[in-house]
Enzyme design. Sequence first.
Site, short mmCIF file in Angstrom:
data_model
loop_
_atom_site.label_atom_id
_atom_site.label_comp_id
_atom_site.label_asym_id
_atom_site.label_seq_id
_atom_site.Cartn_x
_atom_site.Cartn_y
_atom_site.Cartn_z
N TYR A 142 0.82 -1.22 0.00
CA TYR A 142 0.00 0.00 0.00
C TYR A 142 0.86 1.27 0.00
CZ TYR A 142 -4.74 -1.83 0.70
OH TYR A 142 -5.96 -2.42 0.53
N LYS A 192 3.15 -15.22 1.99
CA LYS A 192 3.50 -16.17 0.94
C LYS A 192 5.02 -16.29 0.89
CE LYS A 192 1.40 -16.89 -2.94
NZ LYS A 192 1.04 -18.33 -2.93
N ASP A 225 -2.82 -17.89 0.46
CA ASP A 225 -3.85 -18.45 -0.45
C ASP A 225 -4.52 -19.66 0.19
OD1 ASP A 225 -1.41 -19.80 -0.66
OD2 ASP A 225 -1.69 -20.33 -2.76
N ASP A 249 -6.36 -7.12 3.76
CA ASP A 249 -7.49 -6.47 3.11
C ASP A 249 -8.42 -7.53 2.53
OD1 ASP A 249 -9.02 -4.37 1.95
OD2 ASP A 249 -7.99 -4.70 0.04
N ASP A 253 -12.13 -9.41 4.14
CA ASP A 253 -13.41 -9.41 3.42
C ASP A 253 -13.99 -10.82 3.35
OD1 ASP A 253 -13.45 -6.68 2.97
OD2 ASP A 253 -13.79 -6.85 0.81
C1 IPM Z 1 -10.47 -1.42 3.65
C2 IPM Z 1 -10.72 -0.77 2.31
C3 IPM Z 1 -9.59 0.21 2.04
C4 IPM Z 1 -8.31 -0.58 1.89
C5 IPM Z 1 -9.80 1.15 0.84
C6 IPM Z 1 -11.10 1.90 0.93
C7 IPM Z 1 -8.66 2.12 0.68
O1 IPM Z 1 -10.85 -1.73 1.33
O2 IPM Z 1 -10.37 -0.68 4.64
O3 IPM Z 1 -10.42 -2.63 3.70
O4 IPM Z 1 -8.01 -1.10 0.80
O5 IPM Z 1 -7.59 -0.69 2.88
MG MG Z 2 -10.91 -3.72 2.08
#
Ligand code: IPM
Ligand code: MG
Length: 368
Positions: A142, A192, A225, A249, A253
């Site tokens: 990032y 990884k 993975d 990230d 999710d």
């Molecule tokens: C998160 C989001 C952010 C990230 C974006 C909005 C910059 O996806 O907080 O998970 O990628 O970190």
């Molecule tokens: Mg995210």
Amino acid sequence: MSKKTLLILPGDGIGPEVMTEVSRIIDWFNDRRGMEIEASEDLVGGAAYDVHGVPLADATMDRAQDVDAVLLGAVGGPKYDDLDFSVKPERGLLRLRKEMDLFANLRPAQCFDALADFSSLKPEVVAGLDIMIVRELTSGVYFGEPRGIFEEGNERVGINTQRYTESEIERVARAAFDLARKRNGKLCSMEKANVMESGILWREVVQAVHDADYPDIELSHMYADNGAMQLVRNPKQFDVIVTDNLFGDMLSDVAAMLTGSLGMLPSASLGAPMDNGRPKAMYEPVHGSAPDIAGQGKANPCACILSFAMALRYSFDEGAEADRLEAAVEKVLADGVRTPDLMQADGGKPATTTEMGDAVLAALDASL
Ligand code: IPM
Ligand code: MG
């Protein structure tokens, strides 16, 4: 009880409407529990761009550095898609994380009993699930340099750099080991190391921190993975997971969706301790700005409400009140109150954002 300062940054999309519900809950804690939370509000993301031409004004950054905690709604939306990369709404959020040095991002994925049927996985796979992903938040791909889009011969090349120093790995590993010690004494580290040197170093440092200071914690290592696959196959094998910024990230999710709804999940981003001993901190729901439903009263405010509960716990030293707020949300779900994200299409009339807020406030009243 001492004064507590909170900077509220509602942001874009559904951010402002979920934050309205949180503000009512903050008022409740001030009125009914004698808390002295002094909340002030400012702009971030597209909302800040519209006024200042940047997604986070310097003055707002300064205020964020000064308060006990920041609570952020969400940033981004299609209106801002064509903006230059440097002023996109997301840059405001990333600047806050970076300049406050919020290196440890705690993303709990907890499956509320009332919602087990709502996961895309079988209820028995997710019922009772309670895992915590610790995502490194201020380094890795990032932020690594060099980065950019460059000319190379007769074409362009896009470059980002995955970069981790030993100290960056060590401090997030310590945060994760400390959490594991407070929970079930189990930590799984994901990278990884089979293809990335940064992953080899990650594994070595996490192992060394373990051997030196946390031998009581059961540590395992997994390729990220495989970790994604295992999270979907048998998520309850995990308790605390520590991983880098980009893997975190994505894995968070995946973990979030196991629980049935992104609309339920809070997060805390913590940095080094301030003078008062509490960590520098920003709290935000895991969900995004959901522009498709913004302004329609359809958003679920629970993730943002639970993010405030994390602020009570980690920044304001009010663990018992955090428990009270989390129990209120749990009770509301058990009572069947559902925003649209928590229902099947034919599930009847959903609660609005405000009605969900009302229900949580009523549950708080009932808890006294
Ligand atoms: C998160 C989001 C952010 C990230 C974006 C909005 C910059 O996806 O907080 O998970 O990628 O970190
Ligand atoms: Mg995210």
